[in-house]
Design a protein around this motif. Sequence first.
Motif, PDB file in Angstrom:
ATOM      1  N   GLY A  95     -23.465  16.162 -30.462  1.00  0.00           N
ATOM      2  CA  GLY A  95     -22.114  17.386 -29.510  1.00  0.00           C
ATOM      3  C   GLY A  95     -22.746  17.467 -28.776  1.00  0.00           C
ATOM      4  N   ASN A  96     -21.446  18.508 -27.831  1.00  0.00           N
ATOM      5  CA  ASN A  96     -21.778  18.305 -26.350  1.00  0.00           C
ATOM      6  C   ASN A  96     -21.073  19.461 -26.240  1.00  0.00           C
ATOM      7  OD1 ASN A  96     -22.450  18.006 -23.612  1.00  0.00           O
ATOM      8  ND2 ASN A  96     -21.109  16.728 -23.055  1.00  0.00           N
ATOM      9  N   ARG A 102     -15.922  22.087 -26.249  1.00  0.00           N
ATOM     10  CA  ARG A 102     -17.365  21.862 -26.685  1.00  0.00           C
ATOM     11  C   ARG A 102     -16.275  20.805 -27.656  1.00  0.00           C
ATOM     12  NH1 ARG A 102     -19.376  26.043 -25.604  1.00  0.00           N
ATOM     13  NH2 ARG A 102     -19.923  27.491 -26.748  1.00  0.00           N
ATOM     14  N   VAL A 103     -18.072  20.070 -27.826  1.00  0.00           N
ATOM     15  CA  VAL A 103     -17.376  18.118 -28.545  1.00  0.00           C
ATOM     16  C   VAL A 103     -18.243  17.860 -29.799  1.00  0.00           C
ATOM     17  CG1 VAL A 103     -16.926  15.989 -28.255  1.00  0.00           C
ATOM     18  CG2 VAL A 103     -15.995  17.823 -26.706  1.00  0.00           C
ATOM     19  N   ALA A 168     -16.758   7.306 -37.436  1.00  0.00           N
ATOM     20  CA  ALA A 168     -16.652   8.027 -36.525  1.00  0.00           C
ATOM     21  C   ALA A 168     -15.100   9.205 -36.333  1.00  0.00           C
ATOM     22  CB  ALA A 168     -17.380   8.008 -35.268  1.00  0.00           C
ATOM     23  N   TRP A 169     -15.516  10.282 -36.422  1.00  0.00           N
ATOM     24  CA  TRP A 169     -14.311  11.080 -35.105  1.00  0.00           C
ATOM     25  C   TRP A 169     -15.570  11.629 -34.672  1.00  0.00           C
ATOM     26  CZ3 TRP A 169     -13.026  15.502 -37.407  1.00  0.00           C
ATOM     27  CH2 TRP A 169     -13.608  16.092 -38.543  1.00  0.00           C
ATOM     28  N   SER A 170     -14.172  12.489 -34.009  1.00  0.00           N
ATOM     29  CA  SER A 170     -14.235  13.979 -33.329  1.00  0.00           C
ATOM     30  C   SER A 170     -13.817  14.738 -33.087  1.00  0.00           C
ATOM     31  CB  SER A 170     -14.874  13.699 -31.627  1.00  0.00           C
ATOM     32  OG  SER A 170     -16.179  12.543 -31.312  1.00  0.00           O
ATOM     33  N   ARG A 207     -24.427  23.982 -35.664  1.00  0.00           N
ATOM     34  CA  ARG A 207     -23.615  24.703 -34.758  1.00  0.00           C
ATOM     35  C   ARG A 207     -21.810  25.241 -34.906  1.00  0.00           C
ATOM     36  NH1 ARG A 207     -26.495  21.221 -32.031  1.00  0.00           N
ATOM     37  NH2 ARG A 207     -23.858  19.521 -32.273  1.00  0.00           N
ATOM     38  N   PRO A 208     -21.624  26.636 -35.413  1.00  0.00           N
ATOM     39  CA  PRO A 208     -20.869  27.092 -36.238  1.00  0.00           C
ATOM     40  C   PRO A 208     -19.385  26.233 -34.786  1.00  0.00           C
ATOM     41  CG  PRO A 208     -21.628  28.617 -35.185  1.00  0.00           C
ATOM     42  CD  PRO A 208     -23.049  27.753 -35.474  1.00  0.00           C
TER      43      PRO A 208
END
Length: 227
Positions: A95-96, A102-103, A168-170, A207-208
Amino acid sequence: MIAKRRGRRVRGVRRVRWGRSVRGAVGGAVAAGLLVGVVGCGTPPAPRAAPGPVSESPARPARPGTGGAPDRGVPEPSSDPACPEGGVRLVEADGNAAMGLRVEGFQLINCGTAAYVLEGYPQVWLRDGRNELLDVSVEHGSAGITTGVPDIEAAPQRVTLEPGQAAAWSVVWRNLVTDAAVPATTAAVLEIEPRPGAPRLSLRPARPFDLGNTGRLGISAWTAVAR
């Protein structure tokens, strides 16, 4: 005269008994000495055997229903969780987070024994810490949330996962409060349906999803993960 003779007899009897006692004691001592001498002249007795090795972790008592076999301890569970009913497992990737944007990335792993076909987008729901469903708008792509996230904007495609392969997916969102009168929303549980009719999968990310009060989440389509 008679009294003296009786006295002598009495004293004589006493002397005879004492003499026999002394001779018996002396005879016993001599016999014991001879026995010790005989044993001392023979082969010395063998030393006692040394104690065997002591186990550092003795077996536990048998548990009921085990037929009296000792309990050697329960094997440690495998670090690999069991494959869910649908034959796929949802895991968190990377994540980033920067300036409130947020990603987060996720993967779907085929842990079954047959090929698993995906197409388009997953169905997504968010729940709070009490597992209550949240009112969140889930959109395809990142329009209205941000720009410049190619992975989110990639066109959907058909993905076939062989056993052991992953897709994968984001997701993308903003931690933004635009109206002080509207409470901020935080989602602790991600729930998805990988394809129509498939069993749902749930995950608590590290991370929520701190959505602020935007109430909006963008998602990408499935993409194949290079082997």
